[in-house]
Scaffold this motif. Structure first.
Motif, mmCIF file in Angstrom:
data_model
loop_
_atom_site.group_PDB
_atom_site.id
_atom_site.type_symbol
_atom_site.label_atom_id
_atom_site.label_comp_id
_atom_site.label_asym_id
_atom_site.label_seq_id
_atom_site.Cartn_x
_atom_site.Cartn_y
_atom_site.Cartn_z
ATOM 1 N N TYR A 86 -84.683 2.044 46.908
ATOM 2 C CA TYR A 86 -85.714 2.894 47.537
ATOM 3 C C TYR A 86 -86.707 2.046 48.325
ATOM 4 C CZ TYR A 86 -89.290 6.501 48.049
ATOM 5 O OH TYR A 86 -90.201 7.394 48.564
ATOM 6 N N TRP A 87 -87.049 2.499 49.519
ATOM 7 C CA TRP A 87 -87.832 1.722 50.477
ATOM 8 C C TRP A 87 -89.306 1.579 50.104
ATOM 9 C CZ3 TRP A 87 -91.843 4.354 52.995
ATOM 10 C CH2 TRP A 87 -91.837 5.744 52.871
ATOM 11 N N ASP A 88 -89.875 2.579 49.435
ATOM 12 C CA ASP A 88 -91.316 2.573 49.151
ATOM 13 C C ASP A 88 -91.543 2.043 47.737
ATOM 14 O OD1 ASP A 88 -93.989 3.015 48.879
ATOM 15 O OD2 ASP A 88 -93.916 5.177 49.289
ATOM 16 N N LYS A 89 -91.677 0.720 47.620
ATOM 17 C CA LYS A 89 -91.752 0.104 46.291
ATOM 18 C C LYS A 89 -92.956 0.596 45.487
ATOM 19 C CE LYS A 89 -88.070 -2.182 47.182
ATOM 20 N NZ LYS A 89 -86.784 -1.629 46.655
ATOM 21 N N ALA A 90 -94.050 0.924 46.190
ATOM 22 C CA ALA A 90 -95.255 1.380 45.478
ATOM 23 C C ALA A 90 -95.030 2.723 44.795
ATOM 24 C CB ALA A 90 -96.420 1.482 46.458
ATOM 25 N N ASN A 91 -94.088 3.493 45.304
ATOM 26 C CA ASN A 91 -93.824 4.818 44.741
ATOM 27 C C ASN A 91 -92.399 4.935 44.216
ATOM 28 O OD1 ASN A 91 -96.379 6.319 45.320
ATOM 29 N ND2 ASN A 91 -95.881 5.685 47.406
ATOM 30 N N ALA A 92 -91.825 3.808 43.799
ATOM 31 C CA ALA A 92 -90.472 3.825 43.242
ATOM 32 C C ALA A 92 -90.453 4.595 41.917
ATOM 33 C CB ALA A 92 -89.992 2.398 43.011
ATOM 34 N N ALA A 93 -89.277 5.076 41.550
ATOM 35 C CA ALA A 93 -89.146 5.851 40.316
ATOM 36 C C ALA A 93 -89.566 5.037 39.102
ATOM 37 C CB ALA A 93 -87.694 6.303 40.159
ATOM 38 N N LYS A 94 -90.237 5.711 38.167
ATOM 39 C CA LYS A 94 -90.716 5.037 36.953
ATOM 40 C C LYS A 94 -89.914 5.440 35.726
ATOM 41 C CE LYS A 94 -95.366 4.741 38.918
ATOM 42 N NZ LYS A 94 -94.967 5.343 40.206
ATOM 43 N N VAL A 95 -89.032 6.411 35.905
ATOM 44 C CA VAL A 95 -88.078 6.753 34.836
ATOM 45 C C VAL A 95 -86.665 6.522 35.369
ATOM 46 C CG1 VAL A 95 -89.586 8.423 33.703
ATOM 47 C CG2 VAL A 95 -88.018 9.198 35.493
ATOM 48 N N GLU A 96 -85.736 6.258 34.475
ATOM 49 C CA GLU A 96 -84.379 5.906 34.892
ATOM 50 C C GLU A 96 -83.545 7.128 35.261
ATOM 51 O OE1 GLU A 96 -83.193 2.824 35.303
ATOM 52 O OE2 GLU A 96 -85.189 2.075 34.805
ATOM 53 N N LYS A 97 -83.888 8.271 34.691
ATOM 54 C CA LYS A 97 -83.012 9.436 34.848
ATOM 55 C C LYS A 97 -83.815 10.726 34.691
ATOM 56 C CE LYS A 97 -78.923 11.351 32.442
ATOM 57 N NZ LYS A 97 -78.039 11.143 31.264
ATOM 58 N N ILE A 98 -83.459 11.737 35.471
ATOM 59 C CA ILE A 98 -84.056 13.066 35.311
ATOM 60 C C ILE A 98 -82.923 14.083 35.192
ATOM 61 C CG2 ILE A 98 -85.572 14.832 36.284
ATOM 62 C CD1 ILE A 98 -86.951 12.690 37.918
ATOM 63 N N THR A 99 -83.041 14.963 34.212
ATOM 64 C CA THR A 99 -82.065 16.035 34.024
ATOM 65 C C THR A 99 -82.775 17.375 34.157
ATOM 66 O OG1 THR A 99 -80.747 14.681 32.528
ATOM 67 C CG2 THR A 99 -80.380 17.055 32.449
ATOM 68 N N PHE A 100 -82.277 18.218 35.042
ATOM 69 C CA PHE A 100 -82.817 19.559 35.247
ATOM 70 C C PHE A 100 -81.878 20.561 34.569
ATOM 71 C CE2 PHE A 100 -84.189 16.928 38.781
ATOM 72 C CZ PHE A 100 -85.522 17.253 38.942
ATOM 73 N N LYS A 101 -82.425 21.351 33.650
ATOM 74 C CA LYS A 101 -81.600 22.311 32.917
ATOM 75 C C LYS A 101 -82.045 23.743 33.218
ATOM 76 C CE LYS A 101 -80.489 19.323 28.980
ATOM 77 N NZ LYS A 101 -80.452 19.212 27.502
ATOM 78 N N PRO A 102 -81.097 24.628 33.579
ATOM 79 C CA PRO A 102 -81.453 26.044 33.747
ATOM 80 C C PRO A 102 -81.557 26.736 32.396
ATOM 81 C CG PRO A 102 -79.128 25.718 34.243
ATOM 82 C CD PRO A 102 -79.687 24.368 33.919
ATOM 83 N N VAL A 103 -82.727 27.306 32.123
ATOM 84 C CA VAL A 103 -82.952 28.010 30.856
ATOM 85 C C VAL A 103 -83.670 29.323 31.183
ATOM 86 C CG1 VAL A 103 -83.924 27.846 28.525
ATOM 87 C CG2 VAL A 103 -83.234 25.758 29.736
#
Length: 521
Positions: A217-234
């Motif tokens: 990712y190009w914007d190091k200041a705003n790079a992801a801080k978690v390794e993974k995101i899971t979206f679940k339909p509930v």
């Protein structure tokens, strides 16, 4: 298809069991254990697509925004900000062109360079009628794209079009890898490739969508801080709340209003509440009897007590509508709305030749909130002799049924809603209530046409004078309320629930999630 009652009970039972087990797992964490590296988000429905150019639900956009970025975007207050562009573009004095300077050194997640060629490839894709993309209408004013140099593009319009800057900030303007466009074609909706801080991993219908951190990712200041995101339909609201309480999900949206008080007592949960720009309504098919009669549409507005709806369904965490668009939308002007008046409703129905009422089928998505709205309306309309059959269905199924041509439509009435994701009146009205926006070009699923309204909308589009635009949109709102193509229902608050140790996530006023900055303490 809607599952049988027996299957639903089994499913709920299995889900409850999994929630209990998951809760045990979380509660067994010990002091000093590493902070979570994965975020789980529970939402009300399954997304429709991962193609931003072909998306018509904010729920899907919330997921896509982890992977895609546009030249422009919105901040937390929906103020337009540059993202892949170096700065905001200046609209030409004649409102017929704008030029973007692009940031350099950015790559898509498949290694493709982001540059002027990529911008042109995206706009050309949106503009090609053969692609039949649902968001093409947002860029209908674009005539062509001129590449000035590898990092400068000029957008040339086919007519003056004042809202064009907001259109480029809309998620529909997010940039897709040109390589992915060529490689996947119509299957792009299952192979998202953008420049965002996360990249696509997997989508299993009805179960989850997973993204992981993009190391390039190009914007190091705003790079992801978690390794993974899971979206679940509930879809079931109580299940989303249960997941939040046990820690199986760390963020849920929407948080059902009737359970806000119960989670407030949980020290591990924080409730986020803010006024939205969403308007809920019942859309009529105005080409069919009896909804082709304005008196019937007005009668069904008078027959619904909006104050009671707000209290019963939303526990007061919503507001009765004051126009066809919400107060926080640019261009809003308060209108004289339909006060609850059963006798007036009966009188109008009698004048329309329906003194004994009629029968109607009301479609609704099967999420808890809108199912309750449908039940409330069913009870209210019964008082004026209108017998309502409620037909619940999956959100995606309903969306598909509404996205058809007039001659193919089986719609009578449906619980619906709209969030103008550009934050202004044009996109709060034009896609829903003008003739050029019949499906599949737009979302005028009730096929409403009013020549006077069309005239006001065109003035709002083509004028560069802000006062003239505001006057035109005010006149447009007056026409819509008077003609009543909808039952105007409510403007709900945005309610989300999150675990106390989670930050960097929020809901925009248009109900799109922004979880890119998610981090755990």
């Amino acid at each position: 298809m809607k599952p049988s009652k027996v299957f639903s009970l089994l499913l709920i039972g299995m889900l409850s069991l999994s929630l209990v087990l998951a809760g045990c797992s979380k509660s067994n964490q010990t002091a000093g254990e590493k902070k979570p590296s994965e975020l789980v988000v529970a939402q009300a429905a399954n997304p429709t697509t991962m193609d931003p150019h072909d998306t018509q639900d904010t729920l899907a956009y919330g997921i896509q925004k982890t992977m895609y970025e546009g030249l422009l975007g919105f901040d937390k207050d929906m103020k337009v900000v540059p993202v892949l562009a170096e700065a905001l573009p200046e609209l030409a004095k004649d409102a017929k062109s704008l030029t973007f300077k692009l940031k350099k050194g950015i790559k898509f997640q498949d290694g493709t360079d982001f540059n002027a060629d990529a911008v042109k490839a995206n706009i050309d894709r949106l503009k090609d009628p053969a692609n039949k993309l649902k968001r093409a209408s947002l860029f209908a004013a674009v005539d062509h794209v001129e590449i000035i140099d590898p990092y400068t593009v000029k957008i040339v319009l086919n007519k003056p079009f004042a809202p064009i800057v907001q259109a480029f900030a809309h998620p529909a303007g997010m940039m897709i890898s040109p390589k992915a466009i060529k490689e996947y074609g119509k299957d792009l909706n299952r192979h998202p490739v953008g420049t965002g801080p996360f990249q696509f991993v997997e989508w299993k219908d009805g179960q989850y969508v997973t993204v992981k951190k993009f190391d390039g990712y190009w914007d190091k200041a705003n790079a992801a801080k978690v390794e993974k995101i899971t979206f679940k339909p509930v879809p079931e609201a109580a299940s989303r709340v249960a997941m939040l309480k046990t820690g199986e999900a760390q963020f849920i949206y929407p948080l059902p209003s009737e359970q806000v008080e119960s989670v407030k007592g949980d020290s591990n949960i924080v409730v986020d509440k803010a006024q939205s720009i969403i308007e809920r309504y019942v859309v009529f098919n105005v080409t069919q009897k009896p909804f082709n009669d304005k008196r019937v549409r007005q009668a069904l507005n008078y027959a619904v007590d909006k104050d009671a709806l707000t209290k019963v369904v939303y526990k007061g965490l919503a507001s009765p509508p004051e126009s066809a668009i919400a107060p926080k939308v640019w261009g809003f002007q308060k209108q004289q709305m339909y006060a609850y008046d059963v006798e007036k409703a009966k009188k109008l129905l009698a004048e329309a030749g329906l003194p004994n009422g009629f029968e109607v089928t009301l479609w609704t998505p099967n999420d808890t909130e809108r199912a309750k709205i449908a039940e409330f309306i069913q009870q209210q309309w019964q008082a004026v002799g209108v017998k309502t059959t409620i037909q619940q269905m999956e959100f995606v199924t309903l969306t598909n049924l509404l996205s058809v041509k007039p001659e193919e439509s089986k719609l009578q009435a449906a619980v619906s809603g709209w969030s103008p994701s550009t934050g202004e009146a044009d996109w709060g009205i034009r896609p829903l209530l003008t003739q050029s926006m019949f499906p599949t070009a737009g979302f005028n699923s009730g096929f409403y046409v009013n020549d006077q309204l069309e005239k006001y909308i065109m003035t709002g589009l083509e004028s560069a004078d802000e006062k003239e635009r505001l006057n035109a949109y005010a006149d447009a709102q007056k026409v819509i309320v008077e003609d009543a193509p909808w039952v105007f229902l409510t403007v709900p608050d945005n309610l989300a629930g999150k675990r106390k140790n989670l930050s960097g996530v929020y809901v925009l006023p248009d109900a799109a999630l922004d979880v890119r900055g998610a981090t755990f303490q």
